[in-house]
Design an enzyme around this catalytic site. Structure first.
Site, mmCIF file in Angstrom:
data_model
loop_
_atom_site.group_PDB
_atom_site.id
_atom_site.type_symbol
_atom_site.label_atom_id
_atom_site.label_comp_id
_atom_site.label_asym_id
_atom_site.label_seq_id
_atom_site.Cartn_x
_atom_site.Cartn_y
_atom_site.Cartn_z
ATOM 1 N N ARG A 76 47.013 37.204 34.086
ATOM 2 C CA ARG A 76 47.894 38.331 33.785
ATOM 3 C C ARG A 76 49.260 37.805 33.341
ATOM 4 O O ARG A 76 49.696 36.739 33.758
ATOM 5 C CB ARG A 76 48.065 39.234 35.008
ATOM 6 C CG ARG A 76 46.846 40.088 35.305
ATOM 7 C CD ARG A 76 47.091 41.022 36.470
ATOM 8 N NE ARG A 76 47.217 40.318 37.725
ATOM 9 C CZ ARG A 76 48.349 39.982 38.317
ATOM 10 N NH1 ARG A 76 49.512 40.323 37.788
ATOM 11 N NH2 ARG A 76 48.358 39.327 39.447
ATOM 12 N N TYR A 204 42.220 38.786 28.455
ATOM 13 C CA TYR A 204 42.047 38.475 29.879
ATOM 14 C C TYR A 204 41.929 39.755 30.719
ATOM 15 O O TYR A 204 42.669 40.730 30.500
ATOM 16 C CB TYR A 204 43.218 37.622 30.400
ATOM 17 C CG TYR A 204 43.151 37.490 31.907
ATOM 18 C CD1 TYR A 204 42.217 36.635 32.493
ATOM 19 C CD2 TYR A 204 43.938 38.290 32.735
ATOM 20 C CE1 TYR A 204 42.102 36.564 33.868
ATOM 21 C CE2 TYR A 204 43.823 38.223 34.116
ATOM 22 C CZ TYR A 204 42.910 37.357 34.676
ATOM 23 O OH TYR A 204 42.772 37.298 36.032
ATOM 24 N N LYS A 213 43.811 47.078 36.425
ATOM 25 C CA LYS A 213 45.218 47.082 36.865
ATOM 26 C C LYS A 213 46.009 48.172 36.149
ATOM 27 O O LYS A 213 46.882 48.801 36.739
ATOM 28 C CB LYS A 213 45.851 45.723 36.607
ATOM 29 C CG LYS A 213 45.122 44.564 37.269
ATOM 30 C CD LYS A 213 45.036 44.752 38.758
ATOM 31 C CE LYS A 213 44.390 43.545 39.424
ATOM 32 N NZ LYS A 213 44.256 43.719 40.863
ATOM 33 N N SER A 255 47.165 39.034 44.664
ATOM 34 C CA SER A 255 46.061 38.477 43.886
ATOM 35 C C SER A 255 45.690 37.078 44.381
ATOM 36 O O SER A 255 46.577 36.277 44.711
ATOM 37 C CB SER A 255 46.474 38.376 42.419
ATOM 38 O OG SER A 255 46.974 39.609 41.989
ATOM 39 N N CYS A 257 44.313 36.015 47.068
ATOM 40 C CA CYS A 257 44.598 35.703 48.484
ATOM 41 C C CYS A 257 43.416 36.068 49.375
ATOM 42 O O CYS A 257 43.592 36.324 50.572
ATOM 43 C CB CYS A 257 45.858 36.428 48.949
ATOM 44 S SG CYS A 257 47.372 35.719 48.278
ATOM 45 N N ARG A 374 36.923 33.228 36.632
ATOM 46 C CA ARG A 374 36.471 34.464 37.280
ATOM 47 C C ARG A 374 34.984 34.711 37.112
ATOM 48 O O ARG A 374 34.348 34.178 36.202
ATOM 49 C CB ARG A 374 37.215 35.652 36.641
ATOM 50 C CG ARG A 374 38.728 35.608 36.805
ATOM 51 C CD ARG A 374 39.131 36.141 38.140
ATOM 52 N NE ARG A 374 40.565 36.112 38.365
ATOM 53 C CZ ARG A 374 41.209 37.009 39.111
ATOM 54 N NH1 ARG A 374 40.560 38.002 39.661
ATOM 55 N NH2 ARG A 374 42.502 36.895 39.323
HETATM 56 C C1 OXD Z 1 44.420 40.339 40.262
HETATM 57 C C2 OXD Z 1 42.988 40.655 40.068
HETATM 58 O O1 OXD Z 1 45.012 39.602 39.469
HETATM 59 O O2 OXD Z 1 42.431 41.382 40.894
HETATM 60 O O3 OXD Z 1 44.983 40.860 41.239
HETATM 61 O O4 OXD Z 1 42.396 40.215 39.064
HETATM 62 MN MN MN Z 2 43.794 42.211 42.332
#
Ligand code: OXD
Ligand code: MN
Length: 589
Positions: A76, A204, A213, A255, A257, A374
Site C-alpha cells: 500500500r 497491488y 481497504k 497490518s 501483525c 501474499r
Molecule cells: C493490510 C492488508 O495491509 O490487510 O492491512 O492487506
Molecule cells: Mn489489513
C-alpha cells in the site's frame, strides 16, 4: 471502438456510469463479470496466456497460480492515498487531502485513453453477506485481469451483486487502471461524499482491490459515521468452550501483525475441547442490534494474507486454506512448481526463482519472497470457517481487543475499566510499522484502532463516533488491549504467540462473561497470578512476568507521546479521551 459484452439491460444507473467511464478510458473491449465458474476458468486461462499468472504444479497446488507484480508495486502507498472530502477538515490531520475537483481533474487526465488496447472488466460485488442490511454493493471497473480474478475470491462477485443492487443507484463507483505502474503517476483517491474511488497506477491488493481497504474501510468508516455503525480493521472469531457455548471476539491489529494467524488459531493441547472458528481475518462491520448488543459481519469472502512466516506450526489452518484455488503474489517458486517463502517449514531449498523471477541460491543475502508477498484464498477453503459467516445479521460480539506490535511498554493483556477507557486504549494504540505499506518498517507510530491508514474521515470525529456508540449499546462488549510482541533485552520475543495466545484469549472470554477475577492496576484490569493457564507450556520462568510487567517510567513517556498525538486533532479531539489520559497521568503520579 468500444465493444461491450453481456451488459445487463436493467440497471440504467449502472450502465450509464459504465458508459461514461468507458468513454473516458477508451478500452477496446468491456467485459461484464458474472462471477460464474466458467468465467473464472476463462479469465484464468487468459491470464496464463498473457503471462500475468504462472500455473503452479497442479499435483501440489491444484487450481493455483503465481503472480509477479512490478517490483515497484508491492505494498500500500499511504503517501499516495487521498481522502477527497469537500472540506479539508473532514479528512483530518492524519489523511492526505485533495479537493475533489482537483483530484477529479488530475486523475481524469491520467484515466483519459488509459485503457486503449486493453479490456475494461466490470466487476459488480457485494461486501458482506448477501441480502444483509449490513452489506454494501460496489462496482469496480478495472483494466487488470489479476484484479478481476482477485475480486472474484475476495468478494461475493458478479450476478448476486447485480441482483442485490437491482435498479438502485446506491452503489460504490470504483474506477481502477494500472496505467504504466509508474509510482510517480500513482494515486488512490477516495471521494466519500460521492461514494466513489479512483485508483490509478497500481495493481497491488490494498491499492487496487477496491472492495477491501478503499470501500470496506475508508468509504465504509465514513458511511458508518453517517449511518451509525463502525467499519473496523478487525478480525472476528468465535471461541467455543467444551460445553459448546461460543463467544465472539473482534480484534484490531495493524497490518501484518498476525490477524490471520489469530483468526485461524488452533488452541494448544491443554485446551482440549476448545475450538476457534474464523468469521473474518481483516475487516469487521459492526452495528448495534435491537437487543443492544454489538453485531459483526465480515464484509469479505476471502483472505489476502501475508505469506512469509505462514507455516504448519504458525498457522496450519492457513496452510490448508491455501492448499488449492489460491493466487500467490510475489512469493518464490521452487523447481517443482511449488511456492516458497521465508519462514516456510522444512529445509531452505538450494535453488529457487525469487519473487522477481531471478535465480536465487540458498544463503543469498536477499529475500527469495517479498516480505509483503501474499496469498489470495477463498474463505470457503478454511477448515475452521464459522458456520455463521453468511448470516445476514452477523455474530454478537462479547469482547473487543486492540493490539499493537510493541517491543516494550505495553503488557501482554489488560482490560479497560469501561467503554470510554476502552476507547482510550484503542485511541492510543501504537505499533511498529511493517512491510504492508511502503516506507520504513519497525518505526513506532500511533495507530488508533489500527485504523490510521484506513479512516475515511477526520480521526478526531472517528474517536467521538466510537464514544457515541455507547449510547445505543445496552450490552457493550468488554474492551481489552494485548501485546504479543514484547521483547527481552536481547531482542527475543517474551511470549511465544500463535496458538499459545489461546491462554490469553481464554482469560478475555472469561472476563467477558465475568467468570474470572482480575487485579486492578492504574492502567486497567490485569490477570492475577494463576489466571492465565500456563500448564503444559514450554516457557522459561520469569518470561511471563517480564511480558506482563508495567514500567512506570516507560508509561510516563508513553502518556507524553499520546498528548502530542491527541493535540494535532485540535477541537475535534474528544475531551473525554484527553480526560482519560489526564486521569491516568494523575493515577501514575
Ligand atoms: C493490510 C492488508 O495491509 O490487510 O492491512 O492487506
Ligand atoms: Mn489489513
Amino acid at each position: 471502438m468500444t465493444e461491450a459484452t453481456q451488459a445487463p439491460n436493467t440497471h440504467s444507473h449502472l450502465t450509464n456510469w459504465v458508459n461514461d467511464m468507458a468513454k473516458l478510458c477508451a478500452p477496446d473491449k468491456i467485459v461484464w463479470c458474472d462471477g460464474s465458474e466458467e468465467e473464472k476458468k476463462r479469465l484464468t486461462d487468459q491470464a496464463v496466456k498473457m503471462g500475468v499468472l504462472i500455473p503452479l504444479n497442479p499435483q501440489k497446488h491444484p487450481n493455483s497460480y503465481l503472480h509477479r507484480s512490478s517490483p515497484t508495486d508491492v505494498a500500500r502507498v499511504e503517501h499516495l492515498t487521498f481522502i477527497c472530502s469537500r472540506k479539508k477538515e473532514d479528512a483530518g490531520p492524519t489523511n492526505n487531502w485533495m479537493a475533489p475537483e482537483d483530484a477529479y481533474t488530475k486523475l481524469r487526465a491520467l484515466f483519459e485513453g488509459s485503457m486503449k488496447g486493453r479490456t475494461m472488466y466490470v466487476v459488480p460485488y457485494v461486501m458482506g453477506p448477501l441480502n444483509s442490511p449490513h452489506s454494501k454493493v460496489g462496482v469496480e471497473l478495472t483494466d487488470s485481469i489479476y484484479v478481476a480474478l482477485n475480486m472474484g475470491i475476495m468478494t461475493r462477485m458478479g450476478k448476486p451483486a447485480l441482483d442485490m443492487l437491482g435498479p438502485s443507484k446506491d452503489f460504490n463507483r470504483g474506477l481502477h487502471c494500472t496505467g504504466d505502474l509508474n509510482p510517480d503517476r500513482r494515486y488512490i483517491c477516495h471521494f466519500p461524499e460521492d461514494n466513489t474511488i479512483w485508483s490509478f497506477g497500481s495493481g497491488y491488493g490494498g491499492n487496487a482491490l477496491l472492495g477491501k481497504k478503499c470501500l470496506a474501510l475508508r468509504i465504509g468508516s465514513y458511511l458508518g459515521q453517517k449511518e451509525g455503525w463502525l467499519a473496523e480493521h478487525m478480525l472476528i472469531l468465535g471461541v467455543e468452550d467444551p460445553e459448546g457455548k461460543t463467544t465472539y471476539v473482534a480484534a484490531a491489529f495493524p497490518s501484518a501483525c498476525g490477524k490471520t494467524n489469530f483468526a485461524m488459531m488452533i488452541p494448544p493441547k491443554r485446551f482440549a475441547g476448545w475450538k476457534v472458528y474464523t468469521v473474518g481475518d481483516d475487516i469487521a462491520w459492526l452495528r448495534v442490534g435491537e437487543d443492544g448488543r454489538l453485531w459483526a459481519v465480515n464484509p469479505e469472502n476471502g483472505y489476502f494474507g501475508v505469506a512469509p512466516g505462514t507455516n504448519w506450526a504458525s498457522n496450519p489452518n492457513a496452510m490448508k486454506t491455501i492448499a488449492k484455488d489460491t493466487l500467490f503474489t510475489n512469493v518464490a517458486l521452487t523447481k517443482d512448481g511449488s511456492v516458497w517463502w521465508e519462514g516456510m517449514d522444512g529445509e531452505v531449498p538450494d535453488e529457487l526463482t525469487d519473487w522477481q523471477g531471478r535465480p536465487w541460491k540458498k544463503g543469498s543475502s536477499e529475500k527469495a519472497a517479498h516480505p509483503n508477498s501474499r496469498f489470495t484464498a477463498p474463505a470457503s477453503n478454511n477448515p475452521i470457517l464459522s458456520k455463521h459467516v453468511n448470516d445476514p445479521q452477523g455474530v454478537p460480539i462479547s469482547a473487543i481487543i486492540f493490539g499493537g506490535r510493541r517491543s516494550n511498554t505495553v503488557p501482554l493483556v489488560m482490560q479497560s475499566f469501561n467503554w470510554a477507557h476502552g476507547v482510550f486504549m484503542g485511541a492510543t494504540l501504537a505499533s511498529e510499522t511493517t512491510a504492508a505499506a511502503v516506507g520504513q518498517a519497525g518505526v513506532v507510530r500511533r495507530d488508533p484502532m489500527a485504523m490510521l491508514p484506513f479512516c475515511g474521515y477526520n480521526m478526531g470525529d472517528y474517536l467521538q463516533h466510537w464514544l457515541d456508540m455507547q449510547k445505543k449499546l445496552t450490552v457493550p462488549p468488554k474492551i481489552f488491549q494485548v501485546n504479543w510482541f514484547r521483547k527481552d533485552k536481547e531482542g527475543k520475543f517474551l511470549w511465544p504467540g500463535y496458538g499459545e495466545n489461546m491462554r490469553v484469549l481464554k482469560w478475555i472470554v472469561d472476563r467477558a462473561h465475568v467468570a474470572v477475577g482480575a487485579q486492578e492496576t492504574v492502567f486497567g484490569w490485569v490477570p492475577k497470578e494463576g489466571h492465565i493457564d500456563l500448564s503444559g507450556m514450554d516457557i522459561a520462568e520469569g518470561r511471563v512476568d517480564e511480558a506482563t510487567d508495567i514500567d512506570e517510567a516507560e508509561w510516563k513517556a508513553e502518556l507524553q507521546s499520546q498528548e502530542t498525538f491527541f493535540k494535532q486533532f485540535g477541537t475535534t479531539m474528544p475531551e473525554t479521551l484527553e480526560l482519560q489520559r489526564q486521569l491516568l497521568l494523575s493515577r501514575l503520579s
